[in-house]
Design a protein around this motif. Structure first.
Motif, PDB file in Angstrom:
ATOM      1  N   GLY A   4      59.704  -7.878 -12.050  1.00  0.00           N
ATOM      2  CA  GLY A   4      60.757  -7.145 -12.744  1.00  0.00           C
ATOM      3  C   GLY A   4      60.259  -5.948 -13.540  1.00  0.00           C
ATOM      4  O   GLY A   4      61.039  -5.276 -14.185  1.00  0.00           O
ATOM      5  N   THR A   5      58.970  -5.669 -13.526  1.00  0.00           N
ATOM      6  CA  THR A   5      58.420  -4.578 -14.313  1.00  0.00           C
ATOM      7  C   THR A   5      57.480  -3.736 -13.463  1.00  0.00           C
ATOM      8  O   THR A   5      56.663  -4.273 -12.730  1.00  0.00           O
ATOM      9  N   SER A   6      57.599  -2.435 -13.579  1.00  0.00           N
ATOM     10  CA  SER A   6      56.666  -1.523 -12.928  1.00  0.00           C
ATOM     11  C   SER A   6      56.149  -0.559 -13.979  1.00  0.00           C
ATOM     12  O   SER A   6      56.926   0.032 -14.719  1.00  0.00           O
ATOM     13  N   LEU A   7      54.832  -0.436 -14.070  1.00  0.00           N
ATOM     14  CA  LEU A   7      54.217   0.472 -15.029  1.00  0.00           C
ATOM     15  C   LEU A   7      53.513   1.578 -14.265  1.00  0.00           C
ATOM     16  O   LEU A   7      52.731   1.305 -13.360  1.00  0.00           O
ATOM     17  N   LEU A   8      53.796   2.824 -14.625  1.00  0.00           N
ATOM     18  CA  LEU A   8      53.103   3.966 -14.036  1.00  0.00           C
ATOM     19  C   LEU A   8      52.060   4.438 -15.026  1.00  0.00           C
ATOM     20  O   LEU A   8      52.366   4.683 -16.183  1.00  0.00           O
ATOM     21  N   ASP A   9      50.817   4.559 -14.575  1.00  0.00           N
ATOM     22  CA  ASP A   9      49.713   5.010 -15.398  1.00  0.00           C
ATOM     23  C   ASP A   9      49.556   4.129 -16.648  1.00  0.00           C
ATOM     24  O   ASP A   9      49.604   4.614 -17.775  1.00  0.00           O
ATOM     25  N   PRO A  10      49.352   2.820 -16.450  1.00  0.00           N
ATOM     26  CA  PRO A  10      49.258   1.911 -17.597  1.00  0.00           C
ATOM     27  C   PRO A  10      47.962   2.084 -18.381  1.00  0.00           C
ATOM     28  O   PRO A  10      46.963   2.584 -17.862  1.00  0.00           O
ATOM     29  N   THR A  11      47.999   1.665 -19.634  1.00  0.00           N
ATOM     30  CA  THR A  11      46.786   1.626 -20.443  1.00  0.00           C
ATOM     31  C   THR A  11      45.939   0.449 -19.980  1.00  0.00           C
ATOM     32  O   THR A  11      46.398  -0.395 -19.210  1.00  0.00           O
ATOM     33  N   LYS A  12      44.715   0.366 -20.461  1.00  0.00           N
ATOM     34  CA  LYS A  12      43.820  -0.732 -20.094  1.00  0.00           C
ATOM     35  C   LYS A  12      44.454  -2.081 -20.458  1.00  0.00           C
ATOM     36  O   LYS A  12      44.383  -3.036 -19.689  1.00  0.00           O
ATOM     37  N   GLU A  13      45.088  -2.144 -21.616  1.00  0.00           N
ATOM     38  CA  GLU A  13      45.722  -3.382 -22.061  1.00  0.00           C
ATOM     39  C   GLU A  13      46.922  -3.764 -21.192  1.00  0.00           C
ATOM     40  O   GLU A  13      47.256  -4.934 -21.069  1.00  0.00           O
ATOM     41  N   GLU A  14      47.584  -2.779 -20.598  1.00  0.00           N
ATOM     42  CA  GLU A  14      48.770  -3.040 -19.782  1.00  0.00           C
ATOM     43  C   GLU A  14      48.444  -3.343 -18.319  1.00  0.00           C
ATOM     44  O   GLU A  14      49.314  -3.785 -17.582  1.00  0.00           O
ATOM     45  N   GLU A  15      47.204  -3.095 -17.907  1.00  0.00           N
ATOM     46  CA  GLU A  15      46.856  -3.288 -16.506  1.00  0.00           C
ATOM     47  C   GLU A  15      47.077  -4.727 -16.080  1.00  0.00           C
ATOM     48  O   GLU A  15      46.933  -5.667 -16.855  1.00  0.00           O
ATOM     49  N   TRP A  16      47.368  -4.883 -14.803  1.00  0.00           N
ATOM     50  CA  TRP A  16      47.653  -6.183 -14.228  1.00  0.00           C
ATOM     51  C   TRP A  16      46.416  -7.062 -14.224  1.00  0.00           C
ATOM     52  O   TRP A  16      45.320  -6.623 -13.898  1.00  0.00           O
ATOM     53  N   VAL A  17      46.600  -8.313 -14.604  1.00  0.00           N
ATOM     54  CA  VAL A  17      45.542  -9.311 -14.553  1.00  0.00           C
ATOM     55  C   VAL A  17      46.062 -10.459 -13.707  1.00  0.00           C
ATOM     56  O   VAL A  17      47.157 -10.967 -13.953  1.00  0.00           O
ATOM     57  N   PRO A  18      45.307 -10.887 -12.696  1.00  0.00           N
ATOM     58  CA  PRO A  18      45.798 -11.969 -11.843  1.00  0.00           C
ATOM     59  C   PRO A  18      45.972 -13.271 -12.621  1.00  0.00           C
ATOM     60  O   PRO A  18      45.250 -13.532 -13.574  1.00  0.00           O
ATOM     61  N   THR A  19      46.949 -14.034 -12.204  1.00  0.00           N
ATOM     62  CA  THR A  19      47.175 -15.340 -12.811  1.00  0.00           C
ATOM     63  C   THR A  19      46.945 -16.414 -11.758  1.00  0.00           C
ATOM     64  O   THR A  19      46.953 -16.133 -10.558  1.00  0.00           O
ATOM     65  N   ILE A  20      46.763 -17.629 -12.209  1.00  0.00           N
ATOM     66  CA  ILE A  20      46.478 -18.730 -11.284  1.00  0.00           C
ATOM     67  C   ILE A  20      47.653 -18.988 -10.357  1.00  0.00           C
ATOM     68  O   ILE A  20      47.494 -19.194  -9.166  1.00  0.00           O
ATOM     69  N   ASP A  21      48.845 -18.970 -10.885  1.00  0.00           N
ATOM     70  CA  ASP A  21      50.032 -19.274 -10.076  1.00  0.00           C
ATOM     71  C   ASP A  21      50.751 -17.999  -9.654  1.00  0.00           C
ATOM     72  O   ASP A  21      51.856 -17.720 -10.070  1.00  0.00           O
ATOM     73  N   LEU A  22      50.079 -17.196  -8.820  1.00  0.00           N
ATOM     74  CA  LEU A  22      50.670 -15.957  -8.338  1.00  0.00           C
ATOM     75  C   LEU A  22      51.938 -16.247  -7.551  1.00  0.00           C
ATOM     76  O   LEU A  22      51.979 -17.145  -6.726  1.00  0.00           O
ATOM     77  N   ASP A  23      52.947 -15.477  -7.829  1.00  0.00           N
ATOM     78  CA  ASP A  23      54.149 -15.556  -7.013  1.00  0.00           C
ATOM     79  C   ASP A  23      54.357 -14.188  -6.373  1.00  0.00           C
ATOM     80  O   ASP A  23      53.648 -13.241  -6.632  1.00  0.00           O
ATOM     81  N   GLU A  24      55.333 -14.110  -5.514  1.00  0.00           N
ATOM     82  CA  GLU A  24      55.617 -12.854  -4.828  1.00  0.00           C
ATOM     83  C   GLU A  24      55.967 -11.771  -5.846  1.00  0.00           C
ATOM     84  O   GLU A  24      56.571 -12.037  -6.873  1.00  0.00           O
ATOM     85  N   ASN A  25      55.599 -10.527  -5.523  1.00  0.00           N
ATOM     86  CA  ASN A  25      55.845  -9.373  -6.392  1.00  0.00           C
ATOM     87  C   ASN A  25      55.115  -9.488  -7.715  1.00  0.00           C
ATOM     88  O   ASN A  25      55.657  -9.216  -8.767  1.00  0.00           O
ATOM     89  N   ASN A  26      53.878  -9.920  -7.637  1.00  0.00           N
ATOM     90  CA  ASN A  26      53.016  -9.979  -8.800  1.00  0.00           C
ATOM     91  C   ASN A  26      51.700  -9.352  -8.385  1.00  0.00           C
ATOM     92  O   ASN A  26      50.843  -9.997  -7.804  1.00  0.00           O
ATOM     93  N   GLY A  27      51.553  -8.060  -8.614  1.00  0.00           N
ATOM     94  CA  GLY A  27      50.359  -7.385  -8.144  1.00  0.00           C
ATOM     95  C   GLY A  27      50.121  -6.051  -8.803  1.00  0.00           C
ATOM     96  O   GLY A  27      50.831  -5.647  -9.724  1.00  0.00           O
ATOM     97  N   ASN A  28      49.116  -5.370  -8.297  1.00  0.00           N
ATOM     98  CA  ASN A  28      48.697  -4.077  -8.812  1.00  0.00           C
ATOM     99  C   ASN A  28      48.545  -3.121  -7.628  1.00  0.00           C
ATOM    100  O   ASN A  28      47.968  -3.481  -6.612  1.00  0.00           O
ATOM    101  N   LEU A  29      49.036  -1.912  -7.784  1.00  0.00           N
ATOM    102  CA  LEU A  29      48.929  -0.902  -6.736  1.00  0.00           C
ATOM    103  C   LEU A  29      48.327   0.362  -7.336  1.00  0.00           C
ATOM    104  O   LEU A  29      48.820   0.878  -8.336  1.00  0.00           O
ATOM    105  N   THR A  30      47.255   0.832  -6.727  1.00  0.00           N
ATOM    106  CA  THR A  30      46.636   2.092  -7.122  1.00  0.00           C
ATOM    107  C   THR A  30      46.789   3.061  -5.959  1.00  0.00           C
ATOM    108  O   THR A  30      46.462   2.718  -4.825  1.00  0.00           O
ATOM    109  N   VAL A  31      47.315   4.246  -6.252  1.00  0.00           N
ATOM    110  CA  VAL A  31      47.590   5.224  -5.202  1.00  0.00           C
ATOM    111  C   VAL A  31      46.917   6.544  -5.563  1.00  0.00           C
ATOM    112  O   VAL A  31      47.012   7.014  -6.695  1.00  0.00           O
ATOM    113  N   GLY A  32      46.233   7.131  -4.585  1.00  0.00           N
ATOM    114  CA  GLY A  32      45.716   8.484  -4.710  1.00  0.00           C
ATOM    115  C   GLY A  32      46.609   9.389  -3.876  1.00  0.00           C
ATOM    116  O   GLY A  32      46.866   9.095  -2.709  1.00  0.00           O
ATOM    117  N   TYR A  33      47.120  10.457  -4.476  1.00  0.00           N
ATOM    118  CA  TYR A  33      48.085  11.318  -3.793  1.00  0.00           C
ATOM    119  C   TYR A  33      47.638  12.768  -3.893  1.00  0.00           C
ATOM    120  O   TYR A  33      47.232  13.235  -4.955  1.00  0.00           O
TER     121      TYR A  33
END
Length: 94
Positions: A4-33
């Motif tokens: 339910g949340t998308s962060l563009l250009d997050p701070t280090k504290e906001e970056e995604w950290v994997p959890t043990i019980d990953l569910d769908e749509n729980n991830g991190n995407l890095t894009v070079g454009y």
């Protein structure tokens, strides 16, 4: 890509950290454009996401890049011009 949340250009504290019980749509995407070629040149995904969610977030990052690129160019240009001006002034003093 938090559920339910998308962060563009997050701070280090906001970056995604994997959890043990990953569910769908729980991830991190890095894009070079590359705006000049309108081309994605790097794509790294961690975690679990649906194809639809990845497509949505990829488009969001491309749109963000298109908006930020002119501002970043101007900032870089202004800083380079300021440095060159200061160097010229320093040379004339010496």
């Amino acid at each position: 890509m938090l559920p339910g949340t998308s962060l563009l250009d997050p701070t280090k504290e906001e970056e995604w950290v994997p959890t043990i019980d990953l569910d769908e749509n729980n991830g991190n995407l890095t894009v070079g454009y590359m705006p000049s070629l309108e081309q994605v040149c790097a794509f790294v995904h961690e975690g679990l996401s649906t194809a639809e969610q990845l497509e949505k977030v990829l488009q969001m990052t491309i749109d963000y890049s298109r908006k930020v690129h002119p501002a970043a160019q101007k900032c870089l240009k202004d800083n380079v011009e300021q440095i060159l001006k200061e160097e010229t002034e320093n040379e004339s003093i010496e």
